[in-house]
Design a protein around this motif. Structure first.
Motif, PDB file in Angstrom:
ATOM      1  N   LYS A  53      41.338 -83.713 -44.975  1.00  0.00           N
ATOM      2  CA  LYS A  53      42.477 -83.877 -45.871  1.00  0.00           C
ATOM      3  C   LYS A  53      42.257 -83.352 -47.286  1.00  0.00           C
ATOM      4  CE  LYS A  53      44.269 -88.013 -43.520  1.00  0.00           C
ATOM      5  NZ  LYS A  53      45.552 -87.433 -43.057  1.00  0.00           N
ATOM      6  N   THR A  54      41.000 -83.250 -47.714  1.00  0.00           N
ATOM      7  CA  THR A  54      40.759 -82.888 -49.109  1.00  0.00           C
ATOM      8  C   THR A  54      41.282 -81.494 -49.453  1.00  0.00           C
ATOM      9  OG1 THR A  54      39.067 -82.712 -50.837  1.00  0.00           O
ATOM     10  CG2 THR A  54      38.446 -81.971 -48.639  1.00  0.00           C
ATOM     11  N   LYS A  55      41.718 -81.351 -50.713  1.00  0.00           N
ATOM     12  CA  LYS A  55      42.170 -80.054 -51.227  1.00  0.00           C
ATOM     13  C   LYS A  55      41.160 -79.462 -52.209  1.00  0.00           C
ATOM     14  CE  LYS A  55      47.128 -81.170 -50.964  1.00  0.00           C
ATOM     15  NZ  LYS A  55      48.380 -81.305 -51.765  1.00  0.00           N
ATOM     16  N   LEU A  56      39.967 -80.037 -52.255  1.00  0.00           N
ATOM     17  CA  LEU A  56      38.953 -79.553 -53.192  1.00  0.00           C
ATOM     18  C   LEU A  56      38.696 -78.066 -52.991  1.00  0.00           C
ATOM     19  CD1 LEU A  56      36.304 -82.433 -53.152  1.00  0.00           C
ATOM     20  CD2 LEU A  56      37.860 -81.832 -55.016  1.00  0.00           C
ATOM     21  N   GLY A  57      38.554 -77.352 -54.103  1.00  0.00           N
ATOM     22  CA  GLY A  57      38.321 -75.913 -54.071  1.00  0.00           C
ATOM     23  C   GLY A  57      39.583 -75.091 -54.166  1.00  0.00           C
ATOM     24  N   THR A  58      40.742 -75.743 -54.076  1.00  0.00           N
ATOM     25  CA  THR A  58      42.021 -75.028 -54.177  1.00  0.00           C
ATOM     26  C   THR A  58      42.613 -75.215 -55.568  1.00  0.00           C
ATOM     27  OG1 THR A  58      43.353 -76.905 -53.417  1.00  0.00           O
ATOM     28  CG2 THR A  58      42.431 -75.459 -51.731  1.00  0.00           C
ATOM     29  N   GLU A 112      52.333 -83.908 -45.239  1.00  0.00           N
ATOM     30  CA  GLU A 112      50.933 -83.521 -45.413  1.00  0.00           C
ATOM     31  C   GLU A 112      50.536 -82.295 -44.599  1.00  0.00           C
ATOM     32  OE1 GLU A 112      46.588 -85.699 -45.287  1.00  0.00           O
ATOM     33  OE2 GLU A 112      48.061 -86.224 -43.763  1.00  0.00           O
ATOM     34  N   ILE A 113      50.946 -82.222 -43.348  1.00  0.00           N
ATOM     35  CA  ILE A 113      50.492 -81.130 -42.484  1.00  0.00           C
ATOM     36  C   ILE A 113      50.920 -79.755 -43.007  1.00  0.00           C
ATOM     37  CG2 ILE A 113      50.619 -80.136 -40.163  1.00  0.00           C
ATOM     38  CD1 ILE A 113      50.764 -82.985 -39.084  1.00  0.00           C
ATOM     39  N   PRO A 114      52.204 -79.542 -43.327  1.00  0.00           N
ATOM     40  CA  PRO A 114      52.568 -78.217 -43.884  1.00  0.00           C
ATOM     41  C   PRO A 114      51.868 -77.936 -45.206  1.00  0.00           C
ATOM     42  CG  PRO A 114      54.452 -79.738 -43.960  1.00  0.00           C
ATOM     43  CD  PRO A 114      53.419 -80.371 -43.097  1.00  0.00           C
ATOM     44  N   GLU A 115      51.611 -78.976 -46.008  1.00  0.00           N
ATOM     45  CA  GLU A 115      50.886 -78.766 -47.273  1.00  0.00           C
ATOM     46  C   GLU A 115      49.471 -78.267 -47.008  1.00  0.00           C
ATOM     47  OE1 GLU A 115      53.217 -82.209 -49.911  1.00  0.00           O
ATOM     48  OE2 GLU A 115      51.107 -82.467 -49.379  1.00  0.00           O
ATOM     49  N   LEU A 116      48.795 -78.865 -46.038  1.00  0.00           N
ATOM     50  CA  LEU A 116      47.437 -78.435 -45.715  1.00  0.00           C
ATOM     51  C   LEU A 116      47.437 -77.037 -45.099  1.00  0.00           C
ATOM     52  CD1 LEU A 116      45.919 -81.730 -44.225  1.00  0.00           C
ATOM     53  CD2 LEU A 116      45.482 -80.737 -46.477  1.00  0.00           C
ATOM     54  N   ASN A 117      48.443 -76.757 -44.287  1.00  0.00           N
ATOM     55  CA  ASN A 117      48.500 -75.449 -43.608  1.00  0.00           C
ATOM     56  C   ASN A 117      48.737 -74.295 -44.562  1.00  0.00           C
ATOM     57  OD1 ASN A 117      48.038 -76.554 -41.087  1.00  0.00           O
ATOM     58  ND2 ASN A 117      50.213 -76.732 -40.568  1.00  0.00           N
ATOM     59  N   THR A 118      49.307 -74.574 -45.743  1.00  0.00           N
ATOM     60  CA  THR A 118      49.593 -73.489 -46.688  1.00  0.00           C
ATOM     61  C   THR A 118      48.497 -73.296 -47.741  1.00  0.00           C
ATOM     62  OG1 THR A 118      50.860 -75.022 -48.085  1.00  0.00           O
ATOM     63  CG2 THR A 118      52.085 -73.760 -46.425  1.00  0.00           C
ATOM     64  N   LEU A 119      47.438 -74.120 -47.693  1.00  0.00           N
ATOM     65  CA  LEU A 119      46.359 -73.975 -48.680  1.00  0.00           C
ATOM     66  C   LEU A 119      45.602 -72.672 -48.472  1.00  0.00           C
ATOM     67  CD1 LEU A 119      44.927 -77.615 -48.692  1.00  0.00           C
ATOM     68  CD2 LEU A 119      46.347 -76.548 -50.438  1.00  0.00           C
ATOM     69  N   LEU A 157      33.709 -81.066 -50.585  1.00  0.00           N
ATOM     70  CA  LEU A 157      33.582 -82.526 -50.599  1.00  0.00           C
ATOM     71  C   LEU A 157      32.159 -82.957 -50.264  1.00  0.00           C
ATOM     72  CD1 LEU A 157      34.754 -85.367 -50.771  1.00  0.00           C
ATOM     73  CD2 LEU A 157      35.504 -85.138 -48.399  1.00  0.00           C
ATOM     74  N   ILE A 158      31.600 -82.385 -49.221  1.00  0.00           N
ATOM     75  CA  ILE A 158      30.238 -82.737 -48.812  1.00  0.00           C
ATOM     76  C   ILE A 158      29.238 -82.437 -49.914  1.00  0.00           C
ATOM     77  CG2 ILE A 158      28.364 -82.058 -47.267  1.00  0.00           C
ATOM     78  CD1 ILE A 158      30.488 -81.779 -45.055  1.00  0.00           C
ATOM     79  N   ASP A 159      29.332 -81.264 -50.509  1.00  0.00           N
ATOM     80  CA  ASP A 159      28.369 -80.871 -51.543  1.00  0.00           C
ATOM     81  C   ASP A 159      28.437 -81.810 -52.748  1.00  0.00           C
ATOM     82  OD1 ASP A 159      27.572 -78.836 -49.914  1.00  0.00           O
ATOM     83  OD2 ASP A 159      28.556 -77.229 -51.019  1.00  0.00           O
ATOM     84  N   LEU A 188      42.443 -72.138 -48.856  1.00  0.00           N
ATOM     85  CA  LEU A 188      41.120 -72.324 -48.268  1.00  0.00           C
ATOM     86  C   LEU A 188      41.234 -73.047 -46.924  1.00  0.00           C
ATOM     87  CD1 LEU A 188      38.721 -73.449 -51.171  1.00  0.00           C
ATOM     88  CD2 LEU A 188      38.858 -71.228 -50.053  1.00  0.00           C
ATOM     89  N   PRO A 189      40.461 -72.624 -45.924  1.00  0.00           N
ATOM     90  CA  PRO A 189      40.481 -73.315 -44.635  1.00  0.00           C
ATOM     91  C   PRO A 189      39.802 -74.682 -44.734  1.00  0.00           C
ATOM     92  CG  PRO A 189      38.763 -71.654 -44.632  1.00  0.00           C
ATOM     93  CD  PRO A 189      39.529 -71.477 -45.919  1.00  0.00           C
ATOM     94  N   LEU A 190      40.001 -75.488 -43.719  1.00  0.00           N
ATOM     95  CA  LEU A 190      39.406 -76.833 -43.682  1.00  0.00           C
ATOM     96  C   LEU A 190      37.906 -76.793 -43.933  1.00  0.00           C
ATOM     97  CD1 LEU A 190      40.152 -79.588 -41.050  1.00  0.00           C
ATOM     98  CD2 LEU A 190      37.813 -79.008 -41.618  1.00  0.00           C
TER      99      LEU A 190
END
Length: 398
Positions: free
Chosen positions: A74-79, A97-104, A115-117, A106-108
């Motif tokens: 779900k995170t948008k970090l890096g965008t 949420e789904i269309p918002e994520l699909n238009t970012l 987020l991990i880093d 950066l890929p998942l």
């Protein structure tokens, strides 16, 4: 080939002035690490042998940090920055949420990496992440997450929760969750079976049915309040007993626990402890603060997680679980040496001071080195994590 981690500080017991806990007693130790485990712990001394020696610089040795509630998908970090779009209900929110994520842009996998880093910089060596699984996305997010995690082999441990965000019943997600559990998910999740699915018994029956079939724990999100929340909690308790699923059920958020009163509150909180149903909180600041310290006094296992880190649900969150820990102590007025020290268990699952050392010979060499004099200072002053070790290897270092 083994190696020595030398000159690190470990807390052994509390220091007292009469009844006042004035600090902790510490000693400098050396750890011999081989095959990902601590094979020897000794008082610090000069060692003359052919093994590699790492100077711990008298940093405080603490257990590895656990992030018990996040969402890799779900995170948008890096965008580029985007404000959170308006939504009048949880259904409207997850629909957008789904269309918002699909238009970012950066890929998942890339957003997840950000987020991990960030979290690893704060000592995290274990992640529990909920991954959306339902007809709108199928197995896509789970498959992408599993593929991205291949880059992090031997850098941290993790659990993935098959999460029917849109409702087990509302979105007809049973088959998708079943497929996810057969293909890499470690736990089964759920959301608001009373309010969202409109059928508490059937929704939770499906959840426990899959959990017992695949022998996996449950981590369900319950935001429900008042009588709706109570209904969910009592059904969870009933099914935990019937399924013998003790120590395998976790409730995230659990805001409805605020609505239990008097003798009912005492009895239900004790039941949670007796059935080993655990609670995970992100320590929100929106007025819905759980009675987490009260739950702990009953013996309920409580852990913390970041949850939202800049996503479609919230613009906030910096991926620092230690900030949550510090907030927890401040909210609940925990200021004593032993109280602050005890808080470390919320993010490590271990007590750092007690009758026995938390780290023993033969244990996995997963821990952090912090620029701090003691656990209490680490919590209160948000001390810097200097190095993080996972199975004997430094996975983060300043």
């Amino acid at each position: 080939m083994g190696k020595w981690l030398q000159n690190v500080k470990i807390e052994t017991s509390y220091a007292k002035e009469g009844e006042f806990v004035s600090g902790t007693n510490t000693q400098l130790v050396d750890l011999f690490i081989e095959n990902g485990k601590v094979s020897k712990i000794q008082n610090h001394k000069q060692v003359e042998d052919g093994y590699e020696k790492i100077d711990g610089r008298k940093y405080l040795l603490l257990p590895g940090i656990r992030e018990m509630h996040c969402h890799f998908d779900k995170t948008k970090l890096g965008t580029n920055w985007q404000p959170i779009t308006p939504a009048n209900s949880i259904i409207e929110r997850f629909t957008k949420e789904i269309p918002e994520l699909n238009t970012l842009e950066l890929p998942l996998s890339e957003r997840m990496k950000h987020l991990i880093d960030i979290e690893m910089q704060h000592g995290v060596s274990f992640f529990r992440s909920h991954i959306d699984v339902h007809p709108k996305v199928g197995q896509k997010f789970l498959q992408q997450t599993i593929e991205a995690l291949k880059e992090y082999q031997e850098k941290f441990a993790y659990q993935l929760v098959a999460f029917p965000q849109h409702g087990m019943l509302l979105s007809n997600a049973y088959k998708d969750v079943q497929t996810a559990l057969a293909n890499g998910a470690d736990l089964i999740g759920g959301v608001d079976p009373t309010v969202l699915d409109k059928n508490t018994e059937k929704s939770l029956y499906y959840t426990f049915d899959l959990a017992t079939k695949f022998n996996v724990p449950i981590d369900i999100h319950v935001h429900e309040r008042a009588e709706e929340g109570k209904k969910t909690f009592y059904e969870l308790l009933k099914l935990t007993k019937e399924s013998n699923w003790q120590n395998k059920v976790t409730v995230s958020h659990a805001f409805g626990l605020n609505d239990f009163r008097g003798d009912e509150r005492k009895e239900f909180f004790q039941e949670l402890a007796d059935q080993q149903i655990s609670i995970i909180s992100s320590v929100p600041l929106d007025g819905v603060i759980l009675p987490l310290e009260e739950l702990r006094r009953y013996g309920v296992d409580v852990s913390l997680g970041c949850d939202n880190v800049y996503d479609s649900w919230s613009p906030f969150g910096d991926g620092n679980i230690l900030e949550k820990l510090n907030r927890y102590a401040e909210i609940f007025g925990i200021t004593t040496q032993d109280g602050l020290t005890d808080c470390m268990e919320l993010v490590t699952g271990k007590k750092t001071v007690g009758e026995n050392l938390w780290l023993k010979e033969g244990d996995e060499a997963t821990f952090i080195l912090a620029d701090s004099s003691c656990s209490a200072e680490f919590v209160a002053r948000k001390s810097t994590v200097c190095t993080s070790y996972y199975k004997g290897n430094a996975v983060f270092s300043l």
